[in-house]
Design a protein around this motif. Structure first.
Motif, PDB file in Angstrom:
ATOM      1  N   GLU A   8      -1.700   6.496  -8.475  1.00 20.08           N
ATOM      2  CA  GLU A   8      -1.485   7.414  -9.605  1.00 20.08           C
ATOM      3  C   GLU A   8      -1.333   8.880  -9.054  1.00 20.08           C
ATOM      4  O   GLU A   8      -0.803   9.695  -9.408  1.00 20.08           O
ATOM      5  N   ASN A   9      -2.507   9.097  -8.119  1.00 21.83           N
ATOM      6  CA  ASN A   9      -2.615  10.503  -7.621  1.00 21.83           C
ATOM      7  C   ASN A   9      -1.780  10.807  -6.161  1.00 21.83           C
ATOM      8  O   ASN A   9      -1.634  12.066  -5.946  1.00 21.83           O
ATOM      9  N   ASN A  10      -1.332   9.923  -5.638  1.00 21.59           N
ATOM     10  CA  ASN A  10      -0.485  10.106  -4.270  1.00 21.59           C
ATOM     11  C   ASN A  10       0.945  10.179  -4.735  1.00 21.59           C
ATOM     12  O   ASN A  10       1.786   9.469  -5.002  1.00 21.59           O
ATOM     13  N   ARG A  11       1.409  11.459  -4.406  1.00 23.61           N
ATOM     14  CA  ARG A  11       2.614  11.737  -4.425  1.00 23.61           C
ATOM     15  C   ARG A  11       3.812  11.437  -3.580  1.00 23.61           C
ATOM     16  O   ARG A  11       5.002  11.892  -3.763  1.00 23.61           O
ATOM     17  N   HIS A  12       3.183  11.004  -2.540  1.00 18.61           N
ATOM     18  CA  HIS A  12       4.230  10.686  -1.216  1.00 18.61           C
ATOM     19  C   HIS A  12       4.525   9.032  -1.284  1.00 18.61           C
ATOM     20  O   HIS A  12       5.367   8.933  -0.589  1.00 18.61           O
ATOM     21  N   LEU A  13       3.700   8.264  -2.005  1.00 15.89           N
ATOM     22  CA  LEU A  13       3.716   6.913  -1.944  1.00 15.89           C
ATOM     23  C   LEU A  13       5.047   6.219  -2.539  1.00 15.89           C
ATOM     24  O   LEU A  13       5.349   6.575  -3.699  1.00 15.89           O
ATOM     25  N   ARG A  14       5.796   5.804  -1.620  1.00 13.81           N
ATOM     26  CA  ARG A  14       6.966   5.227  -2.261  1.00 13.81           C
ATOM     27  C   ARG A  14       7.209   3.585  -2.317  1.00 13.81           C
ATOM     28  O   ARG A  14       8.020   3.136  -3.250  1.00 13.81           O
ATOM     29  N   ASN A  15       6.521   2.949  -1.121  1.00 13.20           N
ATOM     30  CA  ASN A  15       6.690   1.547  -0.981  1.00 13.20           C
ATOM     31  C   ASN A  15       5.300   1.064  -1.342  1.00 13.20           C
ATOM     32  O   ASN A  15       4.218   1.341  -0.804  1.00 13.20           O
ATOM     33  N   LEU A  16       4.995  -0.159  -2.227  1.00 16.02           N
ATOM     34  CA  LEU A  16       3.706  -0.534  -2.566  1.00 16.02           C
ATOM     35  C   LEU A  16       3.687  -2.003  -2.495  1.00 16.02           C
ATOM     36  O   LEU A  16       4.327  -2.612  -3.281  1.00 16.02           O
ATOM     37  N   ASP A  17       3.176  -2.491  -1.747  1.00 16.52           N
ATOM     38  CA  ASP A  17       2.821  -3.969  -1.330  1.00 16.52           C
ATOM     39  C   ASP A  17       1.418  -4.448  -1.638  1.00 16.52           C
ATOM     40  O   ASP A  17       0.615  -3.937  -1.089  1.00 16.52           O
ATOM     41  N   LEU A  18       1.311  -5.125  -2.994  1.00 15.41           N
ATOM     42  CA  LEU A  18       0.026  -5.456  -3.391  1.00 15.41           C
ATOM     43  C   LEU A  18      -0.018  -7.021  -3.442  1.00 15.41           C
ATOM     44  O   LEU A  18      -0.821  -7.520  -4.328  1.00 15.41           O
ATOM     45  N   GLN A  19       0.610  -7.641  -2.857  1.00 15.82           N
ATOM     46  CA  GLN A  19       0.852  -9.361  -2.614  1.00 15.82           C
ATOM     47  C   GLN A  19      -0.713  -9.528  -2.270  1.00 15.82           C
ATOM     48  O   GLN A  19      -1.453  -9.170  -1.512  1.00 15.82           O
ATOM     49  N   ASN A  39       4.463   5.162 -13.253  1.00 14.13           N
ATOM     50  CA  ASN A  39       4.998   5.721 -11.976  1.00 14.13           C
ATOM     51  C   ASN A  39       6.541   5.989 -12.103  1.00 14.13           C
ATOM     52  O   ASN A  39       7.140   4.917 -12.492  1.00 14.13           O
ATOM     53  N   ARG A  40       7.063   7.178 -11.562  1.00 10.46           N
ATOM     54  CA  ARG A  40       8.390   7.266 -11.506  1.00 10.46           C
ATOM     55  C   ARG A  40       8.841   7.605 -10.048  1.00 10.46           C
ATOM     56  O   ARG A  40       9.969   8.242  -9.867  1.00 10.46           O
ATOM     57  N   ARG A  41       7.967   7.294  -9.083  1.00  6.04           N
ATOM     58  CA  ARG A  41       8.073   7.787  -7.620  1.00  6.04           C
ATOM     59  C   ARG A  41       8.505   6.554  -6.726  1.00  6.04           C
ATOM     60  O   ARG A  41       9.243   6.606  -5.725  1.00  6.04           O
ATOM     61  N   LEU A  42       7.833   5.281  -7.155  1.00 11.22           N
ATOM     62  CA  LEU A  42       7.925   4.225  -6.254  1.00 11.22           C
ATOM     63  C   LEU A  42       9.551   3.480  -6.282  1.00 11.22           C
ATOM     64  O   LEU A  42      10.087   3.523  -7.213  1.00 11.22           O
ATOM     65  N   ARG A  43       9.740   3.307  -5.015  1.00  4.69           N
ATOM     66  CA  ARG A  43      10.886   2.605  -4.890  1.00  4.69           C
ATOM     67  C   ARG A  43      11.053   1.008  -4.428  1.00  4.69           C
ATOM     68  O   ARG A  43      11.973   0.336  -4.779  1.00  4.69           O
ATOM     69  N   SER A  44       9.806   0.608  -4.134  1.00  2.00           N
ATOM     70  CA  SER A  44       9.587  -0.842  -3.885  1.00  2.00           C
ATOM     71  C   SER A  44       8.239  -1.128  -4.341  1.00  2.00           C
ATOM     72  O   SER A  44       7.207  -0.527  -4.256  1.00  2.00           O
TER      73      SER A  44
END
Length: 129
Positions: A8-19, A39-44
């Motif tokens: 929530e607080n990381n403004r630079h995170l764009r790709n998130l892999d939580l598998q 979230n409105r920033r994640l791309r993946s």
């Protein structure tokens, strides 16, 4: 959870892999779904191999309510995040009701390039889509 707070607080995170996060049940992954929905920033986003429908020791009505809530969070993630391009929901236990709610917003999503659903128990009626 600390992970939800970090996301929530990381403004630079764009790709998130939580598998394979193995939160244990829908209730265990609830804080993450809440954060992802806003979230409105994640791309993946890769949530594969996480259980989105197992709700231990709940009544049938409560289980349906939890599944409906989880589907709403996924809908928010896809509908309002205009940058999301890739979403992997493989082997997450999506039910037919959850899937139908999710795909109802697809015609409003222009950024989504790929979405993976393999290994889920929902029944797809081709005529419906």
């Amino acid at each position: 959870s600390k992970l939800a707070s970090y996301i929530e607080n990381n403004r630079h995170l764009r790709n998130l892999d939580l598998q394979w996060l193995q939160a244990g049940s829908l209730l265990g992954i609830t804080p993450l779904l809440e954060v992802l929905a806003g979230n409105r920033r994640l791309r993946s986003v890769n949530l594969s191999w996480n259980i989105l429908n197992r709700t231990a020791s709940l009544s049938a009505e409560e289980i349906l309510s939890q599944q409906d809530w989880a589907a709403d969070q996924l809908v928010s993630l896809v509908k309002y995040n205009k940058k999301l391009m890739h979403l992997d929901l493989s082997n997450t236990g999506l039910t037919t009701l959850m899937f139908n709610k999710f795909v109802a917003v697809w015609n409003k999503v222009m950024s989504l390039v790929s979405c993976h659903f393999s290994g889920n128990p929902f029944v797809l009626e081709i005529e419906d889509y």
